[in-house]
Design a protein around this motif. Structure first.
Motif, PDB file in Angstrom:
ATOM      1  N   VAL A 126      20.881  -7.344   4.146  1.00  0.00           N
ATOM      2  CA  VAL A 126      20.980  -5.711   5.398  1.00  0.00           C
ATOM      3  C   VAL A 126      21.579  -4.215   5.026  1.00  0.00           C
ATOM      4  N   SER A 127      21.014  -3.677   4.478  1.00  0.00           N
ATOM      5  CA  SER A 127      21.796  -2.174   4.287  1.00  0.00           C
ATOM      6  C   SER A 127      20.977  -1.056   4.566  1.00  0.00           C
ATOM      7  N   SER A 128      21.490  -0.189   3.570  1.00  0.00           N
ATOM      8  CA  SER A 128      20.939   1.136   3.982  1.00  0.00           C
ATOM      9  C   SER A 128      20.985   1.687   2.460  1.00  0.00           C
ATOM     10  N   THR A 129      20.540   2.604   2.566  1.00  0.00           N
ATOM     11  CA  THR A 129      20.509   3.322   1.001  1.00  0.00           C
ATOM     12  C   THR A 129      21.134   4.608   0.985  1.00  0.00           C
ATOM     13  N   PRO A 130      21.793   5.315  -0.336  1.00  0.00           N
ATOM     14  CA  PRO A 130      22.642   6.417   0.016  1.00  0.00           C
ATOM     15  C   PRO A 130      21.528   7.407   0.849  1.00  0.00           C
ATOM     16  N   PRO A 131      21.959   8.667   1.236  1.00  0.00           N
ATOM     17  CA  PRO A 131      20.699   9.368   1.570  1.00  0.00           C
ATOM     18  C   PRO A 131      19.867  10.367   0.210  1.00  0.00           C
ATOM     19  N   LEU A 132      18.825   9.772   0.961  1.00  0.00           N
ATOM     20  CA  LEU A 132      17.673  10.206  -0.431  1.00  0.00           C
ATOM     21  C   LEU A 132      17.597  12.051  -0.829  1.00  0.00           C
ATOM     22  N   THR A 133      17.283  12.467  -1.670  1.00  0.00           N
ATOM     23  CA  THR A 133      17.332  13.891  -2.284  1.00  0.00           C
ATOM     24  C   THR A 133      15.549  14.284  -1.695  1.00  0.00           C
ATOM     25  N   ASP A 134      15.485  15.570  -1.723  1.00  0.00           N
ATOM     26  CA  ASP A 134      14.024  15.636  -0.877  1.00  0.00           C
ATOM     27  C   ASP A 134      12.898  15.153  -1.776  1.00  0.00           C
ATOM     28  N   ALA A 135      12.813  15.068  -3.169  1.00  0.00           N
ATOM     29  CA  ALA A 135      11.927  14.916  -3.931  1.00  0.00           C
ATOM     30  C   ALA A 135      11.288  13.057  -3.683  1.00  0.00           C
ATOM     31  N   GLN A 136      12.802  12.465  -3.826  1.00  0.00           N
ATOM     32  CA  GLN A 136      12.155  11.306  -3.659  1.00  0.00           C
ATOM     33  C   GLN A 136      12.077  10.984  -2.375  1.00  0.00           C
ATOM     34  N   GLU A 137      12.314  11.561  -0.775  1.00  0.00           N
ATOM     35  CA  GLU A 137      12.138  11.281   0.451  1.00  0.00           C
ATOM     36  C   GLU A 137      10.264  11.851  -0.398  1.00  0.00           C
TER      37      GLU A 137
END
Length: 165
Positions: A126-137
């Motif tokens: 169970v985890s989470s990512t760092p904030p995505l960039t606009d391109a990754q989103e």
């Protein structure tokens, strides 16, 4: 005219004041998580992780699932990965269409050294990512990401699943 005298029992008064303070502080919000009101949460489809989805497909008894949500405000994916019959050596989110291998976009790292026996991948993860960039989103929401679980038997990937919403 006669005056009445009242005696105050300080023990009872102290008890009543303490009880009142417990009642008032008991109503405090204990939620330590930060909630963004009206945050747009995108539920990502539950994904079966299989060897058949690998590029090229692999023959394995291992299976798994990916479940997650994406917060449009924080740009963070919160997820759970489960797996059976595999000892992962690495996990990643990749960019790539179904059946096509692609580059790593976000590593899934349960600690400082995922290859250490002191820090193995454990199911459920169970985890989470760092904030995505606009391109990754944009790539994620367009269904261009997949999750890949690697093992020593299949260093290029043993389990894979395309992430969609």
């Amino acid at each position: 005219m006669k005056m009445k005298t009242y005696r105050i029992n300080f023990g009872i008064l102290l008890g009543a004041l303490l009880s009142l303070s417990f009642v008032l502080t008991g109503c405090d919000d204990d939620d330590d998580t930060t909630v963004i009101p009206d945050a747009e949460i995108v539920t990502l489809n539950e994904v079966a992780l299989t060897g058949a989805a690998e590029a090229p497909p692999v023959n394995t008894q291992a299976t798994g699932t990916f479940r997650g949500t994406y917060n449009m405000d924080t740009k963070v994916i919160n997820y759970t990965v489960t797996f059976q019959n595999i000892s992962p050596t690495a996990m990643h989110f990749h960019k790539g269409a179904v059946g096509v291998s692609g580059p790593i976009t976000v590593p899934i790292n349960p600690g400082s050294d995922p290859y250490s026996s002191d820090n193995p991948y454990i199911s459920p993860l169970v985890s989470s990512t760092p904030p995505l960039t606009d391109a990754q989103e944009a790539e994620l929401l367009a269904g261009e990401w997949y999750i890949n679980i690697h093992s020593s038997q299949y260093p290029n990937g043993e389990l894979r699943g395309q992430i969609t919403r």
